[in-house]
Design a protein around this motif. Structure first.
Motif, PDB file in Angstrom:
ATOM      1  N   GLY A 160      -4.666  -2.873  -9.157  1.00 43.01           N
ATOM      2  CA  GLY A 160      -4.611  -4.062  -8.312  1.00 43.01           C
ATOM      3  C   GLY A 160      -5.757  -4.182  -7.331  1.00 43.01           C
ATOM      4  N   GLU A 161      -6.107  -3.076  -6.663  1.00 39.99           N
ATOM      5  CA  GLU A 161      -7.137  -3.191  -5.630  1.00 39.99           C
ATOM      6  C   GLU A 161      -8.476  -3.524  -6.268  1.00 39.99           C
ATOM      7  OE1 GLU A 161      -6.412   0.479  -3.618  1.00 39.99           O
ATOM      8  OE2 GLU A 161      -5.052  -0.483  -2.183  1.00 39.99           O
TER       9      GLU A 161
ATOM     10  N   ALA B 123       3.187  -7.770  -5.842  1.00 37.96           N
ATOM     11  CA  ALA B 123       3.181  -8.576  -4.611  1.00 37.96           C
ATOM     12  C   ALA B 123       2.284  -7.935  -3.545  1.00 37.96           C
ATOM     13  CB  ALA B 123       4.608  -8.738  -4.083  1.00 37.96           C
ATOM     14  N   MET B 124       2.335  -6.601  -3.434  1.00 36.76           N
ATOM     15  CA  MET B 124       1.457  -5.917  -2.464  1.00 36.76           C
ATOM     16  C   MET B 124       0.000  -6.252  -2.743  1.00 36.76           C
ATOM     17  SD  MET B 124       2.993  -2.047  -2.456  1.00 36.76           S
ATOM     18  CE  MET B 124       1.510  -1.325  -1.765  1.00 36.76           C
ATOM     19  N   ARG B 125      -0.360  -6.213  -4.037  1.00 35.79           N
ATOM     20  CA  ARG B 125      -1.764  -6.407  -4.412  1.00 35.79           C
ATOM     21  C   ARG B 125      -2.187  -7.870  -4.268  1.00 35.79           C
ATOM     22  NH1 ARG B 125      -1.762  -1.657  -3.263  1.00 35.79           N
ATOM     23  NH2 ARG B 125      -1.482  -0.059  -4.856  1.00 35.79           N
ATOM     24  N   LEU B 126      -1.330  -8.794  -4.752  1.00 35.51           N
ATOM     25  CA  LEU B 126      -1.697 -10.217  -4.721  1.00 35.51           C
ATOM     26  C   LEU B 126      -1.849 -10.722  -3.297  1.00 35.51           C
ATOM     27  CD1 LEU B 126       0.610 -11.921  -7.371  1.00 35.51           C
ATOM     28  CD2 LEU B 126      -1.874 -12.097  -7.291  1.00 35.51           C
ATOM     29  N   TYR B 127      -0.964 -10.230  -2.408  1.00 35.57           N
ATOM     30  CA  TYR B 127      -0.923 -10.800  -1.052  1.00 35.57           C
ATOM     31  C   TYR B 127      -1.383  -9.817   0.010  1.00 35.57           C
ATOM     32  CZ  TYR B 127       1.537 -14.173  -3.813  1.00 35.57           C
ATOM     33  OH  TYR B 127       1.831 -15.069  -4.804  1.00 35.57           O
ATOM     34  N   TRP B 128      -1.976  -8.690  -0.400  1.00 36.45           N
ATOM     35  CA  TRP B 128      -2.483  -7.678   0.529  1.00 36.45           C
ATOM     36  C   TRP B 128      -1.422  -7.332   1.568  1.00 36.45           C
ATOM     37  CZ3 TRP B 128      -6.919  -5.553  -1.135  1.00 36.45           C
ATOM     38  CH2 TRP B 128      -7.763  -6.324  -1.926  1.00 36.45           C
ATOM     39  N   MET B 129      -0.208  -7.039   1.106  1.00 39.38           N
ATOM     40  CA  MET B 129       0.905  -6.739   2.017  1.00 39.38           C
ATOM     41  C   MET B 129       1.229  -5.245   1.965  1.00 39.38           C
ATOM     42  SD  MET B 129       2.576  -9.077   3.702  1.00 39.38           S
ATOM     43  CE  MET B 129       2.068 -10.757   3.937  1.00 39.38           C
ATOM     44  N   PRO B 130       1.479  -4.616   3.111  1.00 39.64           N
ATOM     45  CA  PRO B 130       1.920  -3.218   3.074  1.00 39.64           C
ATOM     46  C   PRO B 130       3.360  -3.153   2.554  1.00 39.64           C
ATOM     47  CG  PRO B 130       1.969  -4.043   5.318  1.00 39.64           C
ATOM     48  CD  PRO B 130       1.402  -5.152   4.461  1.00 39.64           C
TER      49      PRO B 130
ATOM     50  N   ALA C  23       6.427  12.391 -14.730  1.00 38.98           N
ATOM     51  CA  ALA C  23       4.989  12.064 -14.760  1.00 38.98           C
ATOM     52  C   ALA C  23       4.455  11.925 -13.337  1.00 38.98           C
ATOM     53  CB  ALA C  23       4.758  10.783 -15.553  1.00 38.98           C
ATOM     54  N   LEU C  24       5.225  11.262 -12.474  1.00 38.04           N
ATOM     55  CA  LEU C  24       4.768  11.078 -11.089  1.00 38.04           C
ATOM     56  C   LEU C  24       4.678  12.423 -10.370  1.00 38.04           C
ATOM     57  CD1 LEU C  24       6.709   7.853 -10.028  1.00 38.04           C
ATOM     58  CD2 LEU C  24       4.223   8.117 -10.219  1.00 38.04           C
ATOM     59  N   LYS C  25       5.614  13.320 -10.690  1.00 36.80           N
ATOM     60  CA  LYS C  25       5.634  14.626 -10.020  1.00 36.80           C
ATOM     61  C   LYS C  25       4.489  15.511 -10.501  1.00 36.80           C
ATOM     62  CE  LYS C  25       9.827  16.167  -9.193  1.00 36.80           C
ATOM     63  NZ  LYS C  25      11.118  16.704  -9.649  1.00 36.80           N
ATOM     64  N   ARG C  26       4.200  15.456 -11.815  1.00 35.97           N
ATOM     65  CA  ARG C  26       3.265  16.436 -12.380  1.00 35.97           C
ATOM     66  C   ARG C  26       1.802  16.012 -12.350  1.00 35.97           C
ATOM     67  NH1 ARG C  26       6.272  18.642 -17.752  1.00 35.97           N
ATOM     68  NH2 ARG C  26       8.188  19.314 -16.737  1.00 35.97           N
ATOM     69  N   LEU C  27       1.528  14.711 -12.362  1.00 38.07           N
ATOM     70  CA  LEU C  27       0.122  14.309 -12.520  1.00 38.07           C
ATOM     71  C   LEU C  27      -0.548  14.136 -11.156  1.00 38.07           C
ATOM     72  CD1 LEU C  27       0.538  11.909 -15.554  1.00 38.07           C
ATOM     73  CD2 LEU C  27      -0.542  14.152 -15.522  1.00 38.07           C
ATOM     74  N   PRO C  28      -1.817  14.549 -11.075  1.00 37.30           N
ATOM     75  CA  PRO C  28      -2.527  14.449  -9.792  1.00 37.30           C
ATOM     76  C   PRO C  28      -2.800  12.993  -9.430  1.00 37.30           C
ATOM     77  CG  PRO C  28      -4.028  15.086 -11.556  1.00 37.30           C
ATOM     78  CD  PRO C  28      -2.666  15.060 -12.165  1.00 37.30           C
ATOM     79  N   VAL C  29      -2.959  12.757  -8.125  1.00 37.10           N
ATOM     80  CA  VAL C  29      -3.248  11.390  -7.659  1.00 37.10           C
ATOM     81  C   VAL C  29      -4.695  11.315  -7.170  1.00 37.10           C
ATOM     82  CG1 VAL C  29      -2.652   9.614  -5.964  1.00 37.10           C
ATOM     83  CG2 VAL C  29      -0.859  11.050  -6.951  1.00 37.10           C
ATOM     84  N   VAL C  30      -5.424  10.319  -7.661  1.00 34.69           N
ATOM     85  CA  VAL C  30      -6.786  10.071  -7.172  1.00 34.69           C
ATOM     86  C   VAL C  30      -6.722   8.806  -6.321  1.00 34.69           C
ATOM     87  CG1 VAL C  30      -9.181   9.579  -7.852  1.00 34.69           C
ATOM     88  CG2 VAL C  30      -7.736  11.016  -9.320  1.00 34.69           C
ATOM     89  N   GLN C  31      -7.169   8.900  -5.070  1.00 35.98           N
ATOM     90  CA  GLN C  31      -7.187   7.695  -4.218  1.00 35.98           C
ATOM     91  C   GLN C  31      -8.468   6.905  -4.462  1.00 35.98           C
ATOM     92  OE1 GLN C  31      -4.711   6.446  -2.537  1.00 35.98           O
ATOM     93  NE2 GLN C  31      -3.286   8.186  -2.506  1.00 35.98           N
ATOM     94  N   LYS C  32      -8.428   5.626  -4.270  1.00 34.57           N
ATOM     95  CA  LYS C  32      -9.550   4.704  -4.517  1.00 34.57           C
ATOM     96  C   LYS C  32     -10.188   4.962  -5.881  1.00 34.57           C
ATOM     97  CE  LYS C  32     -10.506   3.102   0.058  1.00 34.57           C
ATOM     98  NZ  LYS C  32      -9.334   2.233  -0.058  1.00 34.57           N
TER      99      LYS C  32
END
Ligand code: NDP
Ligand code: MG
Length: 380
Positions: free
Chosen positions: A129-130, A223-230, A351-360
């Motif tokens: 989205g970003e 919705a977060m992405r379309l409207y830049w909402m936290p 999958a969410l628990k095991r895979l690493p997260v890359v920011q940006k």
């Protein structure tokens, strides 16, 4: 109002309804694409006379070429064909009605070509989205949502000059076919049961997502992405009747809602005609004959996919691509009867628990997260 449309995913539920709108509103069609539904694509091409018709599957494309040999329609195949349709110079608007992450790269191609994007393919915004919104801004491409909830919010935001005045976006959820069921009862759900949605007739993947409530989780991220909402400025309420399509709460406590019969042709049409409105084929809403409107809290315990999506939304980075890829793979296994209904949430959670997260993340990092999530879910 004239539009020339390149329609990605024309043989699907949104694709077919887009052609209803195009016929009713007099929009012309530059390109039509399918994965492998050649017979239907031939019928559509003969009726709408696009310059390009694409089957992503090469064998289906070869067959389509024979079917359309007596017409001037050019036939292309493969992911390159999809990219060509997305950036076709004669189209001013691209409707992204492909299902799944397969829609991501064509959407980016359409954005780079500066098209109006009527965006149905929510998976694109969930995964990237970003990146997509940044690219759209850089290339001056308008992204107008087709998803009914996001279209409702978009409509309720018309005339809002300062987004700081918005306190909260409220997404409505139908609750799906299993609303009110316990976790225990959900353990035995079959694909045939999950494919029966109470209010909407949609493709198989989104219908299963509606049954697990993952669809609402994906829409939360959309919705977060379309409207830049936290995340804390978006809430979800179950509204069984699917008449209030979503709401916006303003800082003065005014709440604006968009109502309509459950008919996707209205949000599809608005994505094409905005900022104008025109008469169209969507069903009118008869207030005196519609059911009483009810609102309830979602059951996060019985439908863990919703909580997982909200968690991925808060984590950000590649977590949402992992969520989406894992879900697409798990839903495919469920539809093949190789995974139980609760197994979908279990595998997405793993999958969410095991895979690493890359920011940006870059596009390559997003696609890699998607691949890793699918591999993990499929080979468990
Ligand atoms: P369908 O499954 O009905 O249609 C999907 C379309 O995409 C078909 O044309 C299909 O071709 C094509 N397709 C499938 N896989 C690929 C691929 N790998 N590459 C290229 N094309 C492909 O889906 P829907 O119309 O229900 O949904 C489309 C999108 O819109 C989804 O992202 C969904 O979440 C979103 N959406 C749908 C709503 C609805 O009411 N249906 C509401 C809101 C959003 P083929 O026919 O050959 O398989
Ligand atoms: Mg929706």
């Amino acid at each position: 109002m004239r539009r020339r449309i390149s329609l990605l995913g024309s043989t699907g539920s949104i694709g077919r309804q887009t052609l209803d709108v195009a016929a009713a509103c007099g929009f012309s069609v530059a390109a039509l694409t399918a994965h492998r539904s050649g017979a239907l694509l031939e019928e559509q091409a003969r009726r709408f006379q696009p310059e390009l018709a694409v089957c992503v599957d090469p064998a289906a494309a070869a067959d389509l070429k024979v079917r359309l040999a007596d017409t001037p329609v050019r036939v292309a195949s493969g992911p390159e064909g999809l990219l060509e349709a997305a950036a076709l110079p004669s189209a001013d608007t691209v409707v992204t009605a492909v299902v799944g992450v397969a829609g991501l790269e064509p959407t980016l191609a359409a954005i780079r070509a500066g098209k109006r994007i009527a965006l149905a393919n929510k998976e694109t915004l969930v995964c990237a989205g970003e990146l997509v919104m940044d690219q759209a801004e850089a290339h001056g491409a308008e992204i107008v949502p087709v998803d009914s909830e996001h279209s409702a919010i978009f409509q309720c935001l018309q005339g809002c000059r300062d987004r700081g005045e918005v306190r909260r976006l409220i997404l409505t959820a139908s609750g799906g076919p299993f609303f009110g069921w316990s976790r225990e009862a959900l353990a035995g759900v079959t694909p045939a049961q999950a494919l029966k949605h109470p209010n909407w007739s949609m493709g198989a993947k989104i219908t299963v997502d509606s049954a697990t409530l993952m669809n609402k989780g994906l829409e939360y991220i959309e919705a977060m992405r379309l409207y830049w909402m936290p995340p804390e400025k978006i809430s979800i309420v179950v509204h069984r009747e699917s008449i209030v399509h979503s709401l916006v709460e303003y800082c003065d406590n005014a709440v604006l809602a968009q109502l309509g019969a459950p008919d996707m042709r209205l949000p599809i049409q608005y994505a094409l005609t905005w900022p104008e409105r025109t008469p169209g084929p969507a069903q009118p809403l008869d207030l005196l004959n519609c059911p009483s409107l009810t609102f309830q809290a979602p059951d996060y315990d019985a439908f863990p996919c919703l909580g997982l999506a909200l968690e991925a939304a808060r984590t950000g980075g590649t977590a949402t691509a992992v969520l989406n890829g894992a879900n697409e793979a798990a839903v495919a296994l469920f539809l093949e009867e190789k995974l139980s209904f609760p197994g979908i949430a279990e595998r997405v959670g793993l999958a969410l628990k095991r895979l690493p997260v890359v920011q940006k993340p870059s596009l390559e990092e997003i696609l890699e997260a998607d691949r890793a999530a699918r591999a993990l879910v499929t080979h468990l």
